[in-house]
Design a protein around this motif. Structure first.
Motif, PDB file in Angstrom:
ATOM      1  N   ALA A  98     -14.269  72.799 -18.016  1.00 52.46           N
ATOM      2  CA  ALA A  98     -14.330  72.273 -19.413  1.00 52.46           C
ATOM      3  C   ALA A  98     -14.198  73.348 -20.348  1.00 52.46           C
ATOM      4  O   ALA A  98     -14.255  74.734 -19.873  1.00 52.46           O
ATOM      5  CB  ALA A  98     -15.693  71.664 -19.580  1.00 52.46           C
ATOM      6  N   LYS A  99     -13.663  73.061 -21.417  1.00 53.52           N
ATOM      7  CA  LYS A  99     -13.517  74.177 -22.461  1.00 53.52           C
ATOM      8  C   LYS A  99     -14.550  74.044 -23.504  1.00 53.52           C
ATOM      9  O   LYS A  99     -14.863  73.160 -23.898  1.00 53.52           O
ATOM     10  CB  LYS A  99     -11.998  73.890 -23.181  1.00 53.52           C
ATOM     11  N   ARG A 127     -15.022  77.115 -18.610  1.00 50.71           N
ATOM     12  CA  ARG A 127     -16.127  77.351 -17.547  1.00 50.71           C
ATOM     13  C   ARG A 127     -16.187  76.033 -16.543  1.00 50.71           C
ATOM     14  O   ARG A 127     -15.821  75.151 -16.754  1.00 50.71           O
ATOM     15  CB  ARG A 127     -17.370  77.559 -18.325  1.00 50.71           C
ATOM     16  N   ARG A 128     -17.049  76.226 -15.487  1.00 50.99           N
ATOM     17  CA  ARG A 128     -17.265  75.147 -14.461  1.00 50.99           C
ATOM     18  C   ARG A 128     -18.577  74.705 -15.238  1.00 50.99           C
ATOM     19  O   ARG A 128     -19.671  75.375 -15.439  1.00 50.99           O
ATOM     20  CB  ARG A 128     -17.248  75.805 -13.379  1.00 50.99           C
ATOM     21  N   TYR A 129     -18.588  73.331 -15.003  1.00 54.18           N
ATOM     22  CA  TYR A 129     -20.049  72.580 -15.242  1.00 54.18           C
ATOM     23  C   TYR A 129     -20.243  71.746 -14.113  1.00 54.18           C
ATOM     24  O   TYR A 129     -19.550  70.987 -13.375  1.00 54.18           O
ATOM     25  CB  TYR A 129     -20.021  71.526 -16.464  1.00 54.18           C
ATOM     26  N   ARG A 130     -21.340  71.572 -13.812  1.00 53.38           N
ATOM     27  CA  ARG A 130     -21.896  70.538 -12.663  1.00 53.38           C
ATOM     28  C   ARG A 130     -22.735  69.310 -13.542  1.00 53.38           C
ATOM     29  O   ARG A 130     -23.993  69.920 -13.653  1.00 53.38           O
ATOM     30  CB  ARG A 130     -22.819  71.396 -11.540  1.00 53.38           C
ATOM     31  N   PRO A 131     -22.075  68.361 -14.030  1.00 57.85           N
ATOM     32  CA  PRO A 131     -22.746  67.279 -14.982  1.00 57.85           C
ATOM     33  C   PRO A 131     -24.011  66.877 -14.013  1.00 57.85           C
ATOM     34  O   PRO A 131     -24.914  66.368 -15.247  1.00 57.85           O
ATOM     35  CB  PRO A 131     -21.796  66.229 -14.860  1.00 57.85           C
ATOM     36  N   PHE A 149     -14.138  68.314 -21.115  1.00 55.06           N
ATOM     37  CA  PHE A 149     -13.912  68.225 -19.858  1.00 55.06           C
ATOM     38  C   PHE A 149     -12.449  67.850 -19.598  1.00 55.06           C
ATOM     39  O   PHE A 149     -12.114  67.078 -19.785  1.00 55.06           O
ATOM     40  CB  PHE A 149     -14.915  67.087 -19.035  1.00 55.06           C
ATOM     41  N   PHE A 150     -11.749  68.727 -18.812  1.00 50.05           N
ATOM     42  CA  PHE A 150     -10.471  68.249 -18.583  1.00 50.05           C
ATOM     43  C   PHE A 150     -10.050  68.173 -17.118  1.00 50.05           C
ATOM     44  O   PHE A 150      -8.798  67.405 -16.912  1.00 50.05           O
ATOM     45  CB  PHE A 150      -9.652  69.398 -19.275  1.00 50.05           C
ATOM     46  N   SER A 151     -10.629  68.306 -16.095  1.00 51.12           N
ATOM     47  CA  SER A 151     -10.298  68.079 -14.852  1.00 51.12           C
ATOM     48  C   SER A 151     -11.595  68.395 -13.695  1.00 51.12           C
ATOM     49  O   SER A 151     -12.549  69.131 -14.234  1.00 51.12           O
ATOM     50  CB  SER A 151      -9.199  69.042 -14.192  1.00 51.12           C
ATOM     51  N   GLN A 152     -11.602  67.516 -12.590  1.00 49.98           N
ATOM     52  CA  GLN A 152     -12.648  67.927 -11.673  1.00 49.98           C
ATOM     53  C   GLN A 152     -12.062  69.344 -10.991  1.00 49.98           C
ATOM     54  O   GLN A 152     -11.027  69.346 -10.704  1.00 49.98           O
ATOM     55  CB  GLN A 152     -12.632  66.810 -10.512  1.00 49.98           C
TER      56      GLN A 152
END
Length: 183
Positions: free
Chosen positions: A153-154, A161-165, A179-182
């Motif tokens: 995500a931006k 950065r990486r997020y774990r939803p 969020f733009f990609s897995q």
């Protein structure tokens, strides 16, 4: 492409004056409008749902689920009922509707890869926000340890950065998370 008529900060103080962001949205809009459940000071209507890949979804983080509609085609409606606002939208002539929106303070625009944006409260679990956006996040553990839900995500349009939803929360001190990609 999205058409912006005016941009001013989105906040609740603007609701009674109609100041906010005015968007010119092509018909069909691709939104569901809902009445706000609250006291007299919070009555009115808001964006209840945004259809994926709709004209409304093309506005990115400028049009989110939970944004309050304060004017339709320049006519103030911040304190109007659902029926009145729906009549204002439905009776719009031409191929476009102009909506002026305000966003409640303390909410962050969280946009998912399906194009749907939710104005989420700080501290809400991102997984819950994904459900509200009708974005399918793959889960295994639901605790953040396996990484199957991880997405890139931006934050505020720049920092990636990486997020774990499943375990991440909507952060404080930011305006947008896209969020733009897995991963």
């Amino acid at each position: 492409p999205p058409s912006y008529l005016s941009m001013t900060p989105l906040d609740t103080a603007a609701a009674d004056t109609g100041k906010g962001t005015t968007l010119r949205i092509a018909k069909p809009l691709g939104i569901v409008v809902e009445e706000i459940d609250g006291t007299d000071s919070t009555k009115g209507v808001c964006i209840g749902r945004i259809r994926e890949d709709s004209n409304a979804a093309s506005f990115g983080t400028d049009l989110c689920v939970h944004d309050k509609i304060v004017a339709v085609n320049g006519a103030l409606c911040a304190q109007e009922s659902f029926e009145v606002v729906m009549d204002m939208i439905a009776s719009s002539s031409g191929n476009y509707v102009e909506l002026t929106l305000v966003r409640t303070q303390g909410r962050v625009a969280v946009r998912w890869p399906n194009g749907v944006c939710v104005a989420a409260p700080v501290g809400e679990y991102m997984g819950n926000v994904a459900i509200e956006a009708r974005y399918p996040v793959p889960y295994s553990c639901r605790s953040g340890s396996c990484g199957s839900c991880e997405h890139m995500a931006k934050v505020d349009g720049k920092k990636e950065r990486r997020y774990r939803p499943c375990s991440a929360k909507v952060p404080k001190g930011v305006a947008t998370v896209e969020f733009f990609s897995q991963y």
